[in-house]
Design an enzyme around this catalytic site. Structure first.
Site, mmCIF file in Angstrom:
data_model
loop_
_atom_site.group_PDB
_atom_site.id
_atom_site.type_symbol
_atom_site.label_atom_id
_atom_site.label_comp_id
_atom_site.label_asym_id
_atom_site.label_seq_id
_atom_site.Cartn_x
_atom_site.Cartn_y
_atom_site.Cartn_z
ATOM 1 N N HIS A 60 42.896 -96.421 -15.889
ATOM 2 C CA HIS A 60 43.666 -97.597 -16.253
ATOM 3 C C HIS A 60 45.138 -97.110 -15.705
ATOM 4 C CE1 HIS A 60 45.631 -100.884 -18.425
ATOM 5 N NE2 HIS A 60 44.324 -101.312 -18.973
ATOM 6 N N HIS B 12 38.463 -101.489 -24.795
ATOM 7 C CA HIS B 12 38.717 -99.867 -24.069
ATOM 8 C C HIS B 12 38.200 -99.103 -25.176
ATOM 9 C CE1 HIS B 12 41.061 -101.756 -20.889
ATOM 10 N NE2 HIS B 12 42.091 -101.704 -21.344
ATOM 11 N N GLU C 280 41.662 -102.309 -12.317
ATOM 12 C CA GLU C 280 40.528 -101.568 -13.032
ATOM 13 C C GLU C 280 39.246 -101.851 -12.640
ATOM 14 O OE1 GLU C 280 41.570 -102.379 -17.348
ATOM 15 O OE2 GLU C 280 43.346 -103.207 -16.457
HETATM 16 C C1 GLA Z 1 43.551 -104.197 -19.977
HETATM 17 C C2 GLA Z 1 43.389 -105.578 -20.626
HETATM 18 C C3 GLA Z 1 44.676 -106.088 -20.969
HETATM 19 C C4 GLA Z 1 45.547 -105.244 -21.721
HETATM 20 C C5 GLA Z 1 45.761 -103.863 -21.167
HETATM 21 C C6 GLA Z 1 46.153 -102.834 -22.085
HETATM 22 O O1 GLA Z 1 43.960 -104.610 -18.819
HETATM 23 O O2 GLA Z 1 42.794 -106.259 -20.003
HETATM 24 O O3 GLA Z 1 44.725 -107.368 -21.777
HETATM 25 O O4 GLA Z 1 45.089 -105.037 -23.036
HETATM 26 O O5 GLA Z 1 44.466 -103.456 -20.729
HETATM 27 O O6 GLA Z 1 47.385 -103.207 -22.453
#
Ligand code: GLA
Length: 380
Positions: free
Chosen positions: A207, A134, A344
């Site tokens: 997110h 991220h 997402e």
């Molecule tokens: C995304 C990732 C997950 C986790 C979340 C945040 O969805 O794929 O594995 O890291 O973000 O916690």
């Protein structure tokens, strides 16, 4: 009063009544702003609330472009907040799992925290085991965005952010613009654009953690999901795609027909074990380049339905497997394991290292454009 002035007086009164009537038809639609908190350096952070006339209200802060709350009526018209998050800025400044945030420069993981572009290797912060997650240590979710209220047909909030050349290891000055708008058909629309002055890679998303029964109301296992994808991208034990596009047929990832989120979430399956549940990218079935339906989630209890439409090729379906009850969100409610799901919309994880995946390279002179719509309704 002469006849003429009397007539003009009547017209004036009628005009005022009709304008007021028009306003009365739309008593709530609009955008308002209030203080949300201060950063350590004193920068003030605001909270903007978009309201429509159908009982929907979405609050967004310019810190991380976070959608702080999403109020949606249930089948009895009672509004409930379907987004996990915090009541104030302090909650978001502490360690938290990207609740509601804008994610960039690169959403999800880049394997071994490095990628090559035109033969040059770029090293990124490894903030998730060996991988970069991220956007790194201080991704777009932790930046202060410049906000501008837009009062057009629909209330909207424009957020802009300049990510400098080299920030978190990524090349090129990247100008990102995100517009959140709320329409009268209970759709929260997010439009992303970006330009760069050097070749770079880019994967922008939001997110939000949804619980259609209301945040803090328990797990989401009985909520039903349909994902419009014949294939998904299997992962290794560190959650990096192997490069394969695998058919969902005969796997726990077949959501082409609606199934409860809990039905196969603990299946005896290697992929489910790696993800500790669902934490996978789906290859969306698309027709054309416009918005197309990616997923639909229904909550039988409240009657709320969420449809996700996007222009993006992928969808990360994450079932809140890493939530463990240690985070206390709005009203101090504890957010337990699988008490929310994320949808997402994105390019595939680790695309910069996977030449067979759709390209995430953005070049000077090009404009990246992406749109996602979170549309709410009530099940029949
Ligand atoms: C995304 C990732 C997950 C986790 C979340 C945040 O969805 O794929 O594995 O890291 O973000 O916690």
């Amino acid at each position: 009063m002469t006849y003429l002035t009397y007539t003009s007086y009547i017209f004036l009164v009628l005009a005022i009544v009709s304008v007021a009537g028009g306003v009365a038809d739309k008593p709530n639609s609009g955008i308002s702003k209030k203080a949300f908190g201060r950063m350590a350096d004193g920068t003030t952070i605001d909270l903007y609330t978009l309201t429509n006339n159908q009982g929907m209200r979405v609050a967004i802060t310019n810190y991380g472009g976070i959608a702080v709350s999403i109020l949606v009526p249930d089948r009895n018209g009672k509004p409930g907040d379907v987004a996990l998050g915090f009541d104030n800025l302090e909650g978001y400044l502490a360690k938290e799992p990207y609740f509601g945030a804008l994610i960039g420069r690169y959403g999800n993981r880049i394997g071994n925290a490095r990628f090559k572009l035109h033969g040059v290797e770029y090293k990124l912060p490894a903030n998730n085991g060996p991988n970069s997650l991220h956007g790194g240590l201080q991704g777009f979710d932790k930046r202060v965005w410049t906000a501008r209220e837009i009062r057009s047909e629909h209330p909207a909030l424009e957020l802009t952010y300049l990510s400098k050349d080299g920030e978190e290891g990524y090349p090129g000055n990247l100008n990102a613009k995100v517009v959140y708008s709320l329409t009268e058909d209970n759709a929260l629309r997010i439009d992303y654009t970006a330009t760069t002055d050097k070749d770079t890679v880019l994967n922008l998303t939001n997110h939000s953690y949804f619980n259609l029964a209301g945040e803090g109301s328990g797990d989401i296992l009985k909520q039903e999901i349909m994902i419009n994808a014949d294939r998904f991208t299997p992962i290794d034990s560190t959650l990096i795609p192997t490069g394969e596009l695998r058919e969902v047929d005969n796997t726990p990832f077949d959501f082409r027909k609606p199934a409860s989120i809990g039905a196969r979430i603990d299946a005896d399956d290697e992929q489910i074990k790696f993800g500790k549940g669902c934490d996978h990218n789906f290859v969306l079935n698309r027709s054309g380049a416009g918005l197309s339906l990616a997923a639909r989630v229904t909550d039988p209890g409240s009657g709320r339905v969420l449809e996700v439409l996007t222009t993006q090729p992928g969808l990360q379906f994450y079932t809140g497997n890493f939530l463990d009850g240690s985070i206390h969100g709005k009203g101090s409610k504890s957010y337990g394991r699988r008490s929310a799901f994320c949808l997402e919309t994105q390019h595939f994880p680790d695309s910069p290292n996977k030449p067979s995946f759709p390209s995430t390279v953005l070049k000077p002179g090009e404009t990246f454009r992406g749109s996602t719509v979170f549309k709410f309704s009530i099940s029949k």
